[in-house]
Design an enzyme around this catalytic site. Structure first.
Site, PDB file in Angstrom:
ATOM      1  N   ASP A 212      34.912  43.052  34.705  1.00 35.67           N
ATOM      2  CA  ASP A 212      35.240  44.088  33.714  1.00 35.67           C
ATOM      3  C   ASP A 212      36.662  44.612  33.914  1.00 35.67           C
ATOM      4  O   ASP A 212      37.208  44.576  35.020  1.00 35.67           O
ATOM      5  CB  ASP A 212      34.227  45.237  33.839  1.00 35.67           C
ATOM      6  CG  ASP A 212      34.217  46.118  32.593  1.00 35.67           C
ATOM      7  OD1 ASP A 212      34.705  45.673  31.527  1.00 35.67           O
ATOM      8  OD2 ASP A 212      33.732  47.265  32.688  1.00 35.67           O
TER       9      ASP A 212
ATOM     10  N   LEU B  19      28.508  24.171  44.656  1.00 37.28           N
ATOM     11  CA  LEU B  19      28.279  25.508  44.091  1.00 37.28           C
ATOM     12  C   LEU B  19      27.550  25.437  42.748  1.00 37.28           C
ATOM     13  O   LEU B  19      27.946  24.677  41.862  1.00 37.28           O
ATOM     14  CB  LEU B  19      29.641  26.198  43.880  1.00 37.28           C
ATOM     15  CG  LEU B  19      29.613  27.534  43.115  1.00 37.28           C
ATOM     16  CD1 LEU B  19      29.001  28.633  43.969  1.00 37.28           C
ATOM     17  CD2 LEU B  19      31.026  27.930  42.670  1.00 37.28           C
TER      18      LEU B  19
ATOM     19  N   HIS C  56      42.324  39.295  28.846  1.00 38.38           N
ATOM     20  CA  HIS C  56      41.309  38.245  28.991  1.00 38.38           C
ATOM     21  C   HIS C  56      41.931  36.969  29.549  1.00 38.38           C
ATOM     22  O   HIS C  56      41.367  36.314  30.412  1.00 38.38           O
ATOM     23  CB  HIS C  56      40.633  37.949  27.638  1.00 38.38           C
ATOM     24  CG  HIS C  56      39.878  39.116  27.089  1.00 38.38           C
ATOM     25  ND1 HIS C  56      39.046  39.898  27.872  1.00 38.38           N
ATOM     26  CD2 HIS C  56      39.819  39.653  25.838  1.00 38.38           C
ATOM     27  CE1 HIS C  56      38.516  40.851  27.120  1.00 38.38           C
ATOM     28  NE2 HIS C  56      38.968  40.728  25.890  1.00 38.38           N
TER      29      HIS C  56
END
Ligand code: IPE
Ligand code: IPE
Ligand code: MG
Length: 264
Positions: free
Chosen positions: A38, A149, A55
């Site tokens: 965020d 991962l 962004h």
């Protein structure tokens, strides 16, 4: 050498981070880390830039954090990229984010392949373009055989929506006579969620100072530890991330019971 492997920065920085995390005992390490990325908009506003610049800057942070997780041997990393509520944002911002997903996916797929990353998108399909959905499914399929991962990207994701979809799936199976309603237990329900087969969340990290879940992984975070920072996502560093993991190692988790030292 380290730079080549991790792609993060100076060799010393890489080595220091790895050495630091090496000191954390295995049983104190989180298996599943979930990150609410965020503060991109606030970061951009603070610099007099348009929100979308935030962004784009946030992508760099994400790539660094994925790389750290690969290097540390973290089992599952889930990041919140777009919520079911984020459709409320102005259309140009939503469109920018959707095309950014596409761009980053195309650019980064080779690196994920090299690093043996498995990819899964969490969330609902409704609302996403056919083109983007096709790219998401193709990327998942291309990396499906990997054993490194497990990287989950929550895109068009809402925890309540996910729980509802799972409930509906099980209701349909019950109606078809495949399962009995009384067979539905926590394990079966978890298996109907988008994170099926993955361990629950151990640690939720949220950047940018807000202290809420915003509909993220509601079921999976039932016993997660929470870690918050004021840092906006584009300024979040691998060092701060490792700091969160070290803090996590010092938490006393009880899961409703008592630790052996408390049983007196
Ligand atoms: C998080 O940054 C990214 C997305 C929600 C896609 P924000 O865009 O929410 O940034 P702030 O919270 O407005 O600063
Ligand atoms: C949560 O952030 C969603 C993502 C990070 C993708 P928001 O910025 O959408 O959350 P709220 O609206 O402040 O709760
Ligand atoms: Mg926000």
């Amino acid at each position: 050498m380290w730079k080549k492997i991790l792609g993060l920065g100076t060799p010393k920085r890489e080595k220091d981070l790895v050495a630091l995390y090496d000191r954390v005992p295995q049983e104190k390490r989180p298996r599943h880390i979930a990150v609410i990325m965020d503060g991109n908009g606030r970061w951009a506003e603070g610099k007099g830039l348009i929100r979308t610049a935030g962004h784009r800057a946030g992508v760099g942070t994400l790539l660094d954090i994925v790389q750290v997780c690969v290097d540390f041997g973290i089992e599952v990393l889930t990041v919140y990229a777009f919520s079911t509520e984020n459709w409320k944002r102005p259309r140009p911002e939503v469109d920018f984010l959707m095309s950014l997903f596409s761009e980053v996916l195309e650019k980064e797929i080779q690196r994920m392949e090299r690093d043996h990353v498995r990819l899964r998108f969490l969330g609902r399909e409704d609302g996403m373009s056919e083109k983007l959905l096709g790219e998401m499914r193709a990327a998942e399929a291309r990396l499906a055989g990997n054993d490194g991962l497990q990287f989950n990207i929550a895109a068009n994701y809402g925890g309540q929506d996910e729980i509802l979809r799972a409930a509906r799936t099980l209701a349909v199976r019950a109606q078809a006579g495949e399962i009995a309603p009384e067979d539905i237990d926590e394990a079966m329900f978890a298996g109907a969620l988008d994170t099926a087969g993955q361990p629950p969340v151990d640690l939720v990290i949220r950047t940018s100072g807000d202290l809420r879940l915003s509909n993220f992984l509601l079921w999976q975070s039932a016993y997660a530890e929470f870690w918050f920072t004021e840092t906006n996502w584009p300024d979040f560093t691998p060092e701060e991330f490792v700091g969160a993991l070290i803090d996590f190692a010092h938490r006393r988790r009880r899961f409703g019971g008592l630790n052996p030292s408390e049983e007196k």
